[in-house]
Motif scaffolding. Structure first.
Motif: not given
Length: 301
Positions: A217, A235-237, A274
């Motif tokens: 992170a 930012d991602c799932e 990512t």
């Protein structure tokens, strides 16, 4: 050209279930994804997708070894593996509602003679960079990695466990630990960006020109004698973390091969990582085109 060496390749099996795993309960899944895997192979897959010339080498054996070479050929990735008597391992990842489970086989025994055959493959290929990545199979120690690094005029990048990084004796252009591996290699705590930079700087002084550390992170840092670069995480799932570090290293190598500076190279690596964590399995997911700043992080081939 960038050659990759995977001394302990695998067929990666990924299954997904919409329920938690419970002892003694039979979990039925509709399908499974099978990919040619192993860290070096994953690097070659990403490099190929980014338009960078690459050849995958290493050792394969048995019906799973044949799957690896056939799958790479179907994907248009050149390979020059050495055949061995043992059977290539099967690694399984289960993506369940209560977490991600991994079962990795140890793999077959590999001999020094088979490492010598890999050296012959590399010598015939004359790569600019050799990437040695992944776990060591039974029968080999870090001397095999040092042997590959010293065998030719190429630069060598390495991505292995932190304890193995401590044992390497040759000089390396790049190493790519994650945070736990960086801790294991340096006996330093890595809790944030600053401590990661300090540990990476310490590791670099033991024989690595460049240390690229993936920090989850917190993104990633790249440390050389002249430069310290940090790239924040996107930012991602997060769906599946398998192959994320391979994607990061591949992005950096592809960008550097294209003449990019360290900042653009690390940005490219984080973009690729990512995409990797956003997709199940270890096949290369769709990679994005240029971002709003005009940086071309990857170029789909």
């Amino acid at each position: 050209m960038i050659a990759t060496v995977t001394l302990n390749p695998a067929v990666d099996q990924t299954v997904t279930t919409e329920q938690p795993l419970s002892p003694g309960e039979v979990i039925r899944v509709d399908d499974a994804q099978f990919d040619a895997g192993g860290k070096g192979i994953n690097v070659s897959k990403y490099l190929s997708e980014m338009g960078t010339e690459t050849v995958a080498t290493g050792v394969v054996g048995g019906f799973l070894g044949r799957f690896v070479t056939e799958r790479l050929a179907a994907q248009g990735i050149e390979s020059r593996f050495v055949d061995i008597d043992g059977t290539t391992r099967l690694n399984s990842t289960v993506l369940a509602t209560d977490g991600e489970y991994k079962l990795n086989q140890r793999g077959p025994v590999v001999s020094d003679a088979e490492v010598g055959a890999i050296v012959e493959r590399l010598t015939s290929l004359s790569p600019d960079i050799v990437v040695v990545a992944g776990s060591l199979p039974s029968g080999l120690d870090t001397g095999a990695i040092d042997r590959l690094a010293r065998a030719g005029p190429w630069e060598t990048a390495v991505d292995v466990e932190g304890a193995l990084l401590r044992e390497l004796d040759a000089h390396y252009a790049i190493c790519k630990p994650n945070a736990p591996e960086l801790e294991a290699a340096t006996d330093r705590s890595v809790d944030d960006r600053e401590s990661a930079v300090a540990a990476a700087s310490s590791l670099r002084e033991t024989g690595f020109d460049c240390v690229i550390a993936s920090l989850g992170a917190d993104g990633a840092v790249l440390v050389t004698a002249d430069d310290v670069v940090h790239e924040p995480a996107i930012d991602c799932e997060v769906v599946d973390t398998v192959g994320a570090g391979d994607a990061l290293l591949s992005g950096v190598l592809a960008a550097r091969d294209a003449g990019a500076d360290d900042a653009v190279a690390l940005h490219t690596g984080v973009v690729a990582a990512t995409a990797a964590v956003s997709t199940p399995g270890t096949d290369v997911p769709p990679l994005p085109e240029a971002d709003e700043s005009g940086v071309q992080p990857v170029s789909n081939s």
